[in-house]
Design a protein around this motif. Structure first.
Motif, mmCIF file in Angstrom:
data_model
loop_
_atom_site.group_PDB
_atom_site.id
_atom_site.type_symbol
_atom_site.label_atom_id
_atom_site.label_comp_id
_atom_site.label_asym_id
_atom_site.label_seq_id
_atom_site.Cartn_x
_atom_site.Cartn_y
_atom_site.Cartn_z
ATOM 1 N N ASP A 14 0.836 -1.200 0.000
ATOM 2 C CA ASP A 14 0.000 0.000 0.000
ATOM 3 C C ASP A 14 0.873 1.253 0.000
ATOM 4 O O ASP A 14 0.548 2.259 0.615
ATOM 5 C CB ASP A 14 -0.911 -0.002 1.233
ATOM 6 C CG ASP A 14 -1.956 1.104 1.174
ATOM 7 O OD1 ASP A 14 -2.464 1.381 0.068
ATOM 8 O OD2 ASP A 14 -2.227 1.722 2.218
ATOM 9 N N SER A 15 2.006 1.170 -0.700
ATOM 10 C CA SER A 15 2.933 2.299 -0.775
ATOM 11 C C SER A 15 2.428 3.306 -1.805
ATOM 12 O O SER A 15 1.520 3.009 -2.587
ATOM 13 C CB SER A 15 4.321 1.800 -1.161
ATOM 14 O OG SER A 15 4.305 1.302 -2.494
ATOM 15 N N PRO A 16 3.011 4.507 -1.852
ATOM 16 C CA PRO A 16 2.595 5.492 -2.871
ATOM 17 C C PRO A 16 2.681 4.951 -4.291
ATOM 18 O O PRO A 16 1.786 5.216 -5.114
ATOM 19 C CB PRO A 16 3.563 6.655 -2.646
ATOM 20 C CG PRO A 16 3.927 6.562 -1.203
ATOM 21 C CD PRO A 16 3.974 5.090 -0.907
ATOM 22 N N TYR A 17 3.738 4.195 -4.595
ATOM 23 C CA TYR A 17 3.876 3.666 -5.954
ATOM 24 C C TYR A 17 2.773 2.666 -6.271
ATOM 25 O O TYR A 17 2.190 2.692 -7.364
ATOM 26 C CB TYR A 17 5.235 3.011 -6.150
ATOM 27 C CG TYR A 17 5.392 2.384 -7.518
ATOM 28 C CD1 TYR A 17 5.562 3.184 -8.647
ATOM 29 C CD2 TYR A 17 5.324 1.004 -7.691
ATOM 30 C CE1 TYR A 17 5.677 2.618 -9.913
ATOM 31 C CE2 TYR A 17 5.437 0.431 -8.953
ATOM 32 C CZ TYR A 17 5.614 1.243 -10.055
ATOM 33 O OH TYR A 17 5.709 0.687 -11.312
ATOM 34 N N VAL A 18 2.474 1.783 -5.327
ATOM 35 C CA VAL A 18 1.419 0.786 -5.537
ATOM 36 C C VAL A 18 0.074 1.478 -5.737
ATOM 37 O O VAL A 18 -0.708 1.107 -6.623
ATOM 38 C CB VAL A 18 1.353 -0.195 -4.348
ATOM 39 C CG1 VAL A 18 0.152 -1.130 -4.485
ATOM 40 C CG2 VAL A 18 2.636 -1.008 -4.255
ATOM 41 N N ARG A 19 -0.201 2.512 -4.940
ATOM 42 C CA ARG A 19 -1.465 3.243 -5.096
ATOM 43 C C ARG A 19 -1.511 3.945 -6.456
ATOM 44 O O ARG A 19 -2.560 4.009 -7.101
ATOM 45 C CB ARG A 19 -1.637 4.247 -3.953
ATOM 46 C CG ARG A 19 -1.839 3.603 -2.588
ATOM 47 C CD ARG A 19 -2.441 4.578 -1.580
ATOM 48 N NE ARG A 19 -1.563 5.720 -1.314
ATOM 49 C CZ ARG A 19 -0.589 5.716 -0.407
ATOM 50 N NH1 ARG A 19 -0.365 4.625 0.326
ATOM 51 N NH2 ARG A 19 0.146 6.785 -0.221
ATOM 52 N N ALA A 20 -0.376 4.469 -6.881
ATOM 53 C CA ALA A 20 -0.320 5.134 -8.185
ATOM 54 C C ALA A 20 -0.643 4.161 -9.311
ATOM 55 O O ALA A 20 -1.396 4.491 -10.235
ATOM 56 C CB ALA A 20 1.064 5.744 -8.393
#
Length: 282
Positions: A14-20
């Motif tokens: 659920d990191s920023p990259y995964v959300r992106a």
């Protein structure tokens, strides 16, 4: 009617990259994805992938100039392994923006890297990915592809002689129908119609890779029709300027029919360019 459901393989977490990536691929909100990619870069979260993916989405949103500046500003934060793919994205962005001179210089730089054995991390093949599928690319194929892109860039400058030289070199390495069509067009622009016809014949007689592709066939037919029209018209006294004016390309021109084997660790495809290493360094 049957509908195909596309299943995107998203990274876990659920990191920023995964959300992106979720917003980009599942929610299909490119502007929101760009914001999250920025957050990923600032957070140091998978910077290599975040910067490249953000630039691609920006290009799709007609924000190519912003994408170029983003890559130039943040590529120093990326790993050495990511630089080659970032260069490929930059080349596409330069092409999108019509920044031909910068595109040409970057393509030359990539050819120098191949010459010095620095491309593909020193290997002869690399694994590439397209539409979710993996495939192997050889250094020979990559060299021909880059030369083809360089030829296209010279065509945009209407430097058809330089484009011809580069396309001929590309064809001598890894011939295909698409580059043959472009080479044919370069020759037509120089009113060298019989030479142009010979390349069209190779396509129409299925002698080249990709000749059986419908798009290539249609383009060859269109060029043949245009060629017939040009041949029946009086020759013009003034041709488009076709000066080389490029030491790099002049070096390639001299190499077309030469083979100078030299013992070295360089890749064989560039052994013949060794005598012109000073020109490559220009």
């Amino acid at each position: 009617m049957f509908h195909t459901t596309v299943v995107h393989k998203l990274p876990p977490g659920d990191s920023p990259y995964v959300r992106a990536k979720h917003v980009q691929l599942v929610e299909k909100d490119p502007e929101a994805a760009i914001v999250l990619f920025w957050k990923a870069i600032n957070a140091g979260d998978r910077i290599d992938s975040a910067l490249k993916d953000m630039a691609v989405v920006m290009k799709q949103q007609d924000r190519a100039e912003e994408a170029i500046e983003a890559i130039k500003s943040f590529r120093d934060l990326c790993s050495k392994q990511a630089q080659e793919s970032l260069d490929n994205v930059l080349i596409d962005l330069y092409k999108k923006c019509g920044r031909i001179e910068e595109q040409i210089e970057l393509l030359k730089q990539k050819l120098r890297m191949i010459y010095h054995g620095e491309a593909f991390n020193g290997k002869r093949t690399k694994t590439a990915r397209s539409h979710g599928r993996k495939f192997q690319v050889t250094i020979t194929q990559e060299t021909s592809r880059i030369l083809g892109n360089l030829g296209w860039a010279y065509m945009q400058q209407e430097n058809y002689l330089a484009a011809e030289v580069v396309y001929r070199k590309a064809q001598s390495i890894d011939p295909d129908a698409n580059k043959a069509c472009n080479l044919c067009l370069c020759l037509m622009k120089q009113q060298r119609f019989s030479e142009a016809k010979s390349f069209l014949d190779d396509i129409l007689l299925n002698k080249l890779s990709g000749s059986d592709d419908l798009k290539s066939k249609n383009r060859a037919d269109e060029l043949l029709h245009e060629l017939d029209t040009l041949q029946s018209a009086p020759l013009t006294s003034t041709l488009t300027q076709v000066k080389l004016e490029d030491a790099f390309v002049e070096g390639l021109d001299q190499l077309l029919n030469q083979w100078l084997p030299i013992r070295s660790k360089r890749l064989p495809i560039f052994e013949e360019i060794s005598p012109f290493r000073d020109q490559l360094a220009c």
